[in-house]
Design a protein around this motif. Structure first.
Motif, PDB file in Angstrom:
ATOM      1  N   UNK A 264      -1.057  -3.447  -1.576  1.00  0.00           N
ATOM      2  CA  UNK A 264      -0.259  -3.717  -1.357  1.00  0.00           C
ATOM      3  C   UNK A 264      -1.331  -1.948   0.223  1.00  0.00           C
ATOM      4  N   UNK A 265      -0.447  -2.568   1.651  1.00  0.00           N
ATOM      5  CA  UNK A 265      -0.547  -1.239   2.144  1.00  0.00           C
ATOM      6  C   UNK A 265      -0.443   0.316   1.726  1.00  0.00           C
ATOM      7  N   UNK A 266      -1.540   1.515   3.217  1.00  0.00           N
ATOM      8  CA  UNK A 266      -1.328   2.067   2.874  1.00  0.00           C
ATOM      9  C   UNK A 266      -1.217   2.499   3.877  1.00  0.00           C
TER      10      UNK A 266
ATOM     11  N   UNK B 139     -15.839 -13.471   4.770  1.00  0.00           N
ATOM     12  CA  UNK B 139     -14.576 -12.986   4.457  1.00  0.00           C
ATOM     13  C   UNK B 139     -14.903 -11.540   4.382  1.00  0.00           C
ATOM     14  N   UNK B 140     -14.103 -10.986   4.771  1.00  0.00           N
ATOM     15  CA  UNK B 140     -13.941  -9.385   4.277  1.00  0.00           C
ATOM     16  C   UNK B 140     -12.992  -8.775   3.663  1.00  0.00           C
ATOM     17  N   UNK B 141     -13.047  -8.842   2.321  1.00  0.00           N
ATOM     18  CA  UNK B 141     -11.197  -8.062   2.110  1.00  0.00           C
ATOM     19  C   UNK B 141     -11.021  -7.166   1.138  1.00  0.00           C
ATOM     20  N   UNK B 142     -10.045  -5.991   2.611  1.00  0.00           N
ATOM     21  CA  UNK B 142      -9.872  -4.275   2.407  1.00  0.00           C
ATOM     22  C   UNK B 142      -9.670  -3.944   1.053  1.00  0.00           C
TER      23      UNK B 142
ATOM     24  N   UNK C  19      -8.671  -9.861   7.011  1.00  0.00           N
ATOM     25  CA  UNK C  19      -7.391  -9.769   7.165  1.00  0.00           C
ATOM     26  C   UNK C  19      -6.603  -8.501   6.898  1.00  0.00           C
ATOM     27  N   UNK C  20      -5.689  -8.680   7.233  1.00  0.00           N
ATOM     28  CA  UNK C  20      -4.733  -7.098   6.557  1.00  0.00           C
ATOM     29  C   UNK C  20      -3.613  -7.148   6.128  1.00  0.00           C
TER      30      UNK C  20
ATOM     31  N   UNK D 272      -8.114  -4.523   8.976  1.00  0.00           N
ATOM     32  CA  UNK D 272      -8.284  -4.473   7.721  1.00  0.00           C
ATOM     33  C   UNK D 272      -7.043  -3.353   7.431  1.00  0.00           C
ATOM     34  N   UNK D 273      -7.631  -2.136   7.047  1.00  0.00           N
ATOM     35  CA  UNK D 273      -6.686  -1.525   6.361  1.00  0.00           C
ATOM     36  C   UNK D 273      -6.407   0.040   7.256  1.00  0.00           C
TER      37      UNK D 273
END
Length: 337
Positions: free
Chosen positions: A179-181, A170-173, A148-149, A227-228
């Protein structure tokens, strides 16, 4: 609706499923009393008890192997591998046992389990805390791979993964946990952007697996990311002025190929962005699929923007993975072709 970070959304998903389904158990290194190294399981043991949320020894093969046995028995384990880089001792359990259980038992047994793991760089974690190994799992038949993103998708996809009857990686960035960059900064964007604290329902809901999301509609070029890199691509599109349509895959495999094909046939150009190394990365599979399904629509070669083919660099990680500058160069390249 409540504003949540991705960490809070993931915790909410596990909370909802622990309450709804007595067969759901959560375990891994430090996930019980401590609440996980990133605090994703904070408070769950206190609420549901040490028989439902508990700590495991430092043995990834044992954690995942125990999860496979629990799943075959009828439970729905949600196991945490503390960092994706630690998963390698457990690959045999994932690829040889969980992935094949349904097929080798002719459907008599299944492995309805979720293997959560933080992935990716951006925190100066070095070579053993920053890898993006998604291609290992997308290459393995019998496993679903999800990344997810944003908080809304994180909760909905995790609930859908727990309810699914097949094993889900389930990969989590970790770079998006709080919070996003935008790709230029080493800390979450301040003030909080619209994505940082997502609007997330408090109760049960799902985001369908195998469904992509149009993160940014556009007409000139399709950018496939996850993701990111979704946020990096958004920043690159804004800075270059290219009218890019950005697809957030969400479920890497099985993937939502119709959404990708429809977008590329419309824009007639494609850029693929991922953080992992280039050679044999998941972007190569995406490129092949786009080429197979959209060849006669393309007006420019497909371009990949990825991490370098080198061991993960500790001090130079912000040069290693794609940023808005490199993605922007790719956007201009396909527009000028």
């Amino acid at each position: 609706m409540t504003k949540m970070t991705m960490i809070q959304a993931l915790r909410s998903a596990m909370d909802v499923m622990l309450e709804r389904d007595p067969d759901v158990v959560v375990f891994g290194e430090d996930v019980g009393y401590f609440g996980g190294v990133f605090r994703c399981t904070d408070g769950l043991q206190a609420k549901y008890g040490a028989s439902r949320v508990f700590d495991a020894p430092i043995t990834e093969s044992g954690i995942v192997g125990a999860g496979v046995g629990m799943a075959a028995y009828g439970l729905r384990p949600v196991v945490e591998v503390q960092f994706a880089d630690y998963v390698y001792p457990a690959l045999d359990q994932i690829m040889s046992e969980a992935a094949r259980l349904r097929y080798r038992s002719a459907g008599d047994f299944t492995a309805p389990m979720v293997i959560r793991m933080p992935c990716g760089g951006g925190i100066y974690g070095g070579q053993t805390h920053s890898q993006s190994p998604e291609a290992l799992f997308t290459h393995t038949c019998g496993i679903r791979t999800v990344m997810p993103s944003n908080p809304y998708d994180a909760k909905g996809l995790l609930i859908a993964a727990i309810e699914n009857n097949d094993p889900v990686v389930f990969l989590e960035p970790k770079r998006l946990y709080n919070g996003p960059f935008d790709g230029h900064h080493e800390k979450p964007v301040v003030p909080w952007s619209k994505h940082a604290l997502g609007e997330v329902p408090e109760g049960h809901y799902t985001v369908p697996l195998e469904s992509a999301r149009i993160a940014r509609p556009g007409q000139d070029v399709t950018v496939i990311a996850y993701g990111t890199m979704v946020f990096v691509a958004e920043t690159a599109a804004a800075e270059t002025g290219v009218d890019a349509e950005i697809i957030d895959l969400r479920s890497l495999w099985p993937m939502d190929l119709p959404t990708v094909v429809q977008s590329v046939q419309k824009t007639r150009r494609c850029v693929i962005v991922h953080e992992a190394t280039r050679t044999s990365g998941f972007g190569a599979e995406l490129l092949a699929l786009v080429q197979e399904h959209c060849f006669y629509h393309l007006e420019a070669p497909i371009v990949r923007v990825t991490g370098w083919d080198i061991p993960y660099p500790h001090a130079q990680e912000w040069s290693y993975f794609p940023g808005p500058t490199r993605v922007g160069e790719a956007l201009r390249e396909v527009m000028e072709a």
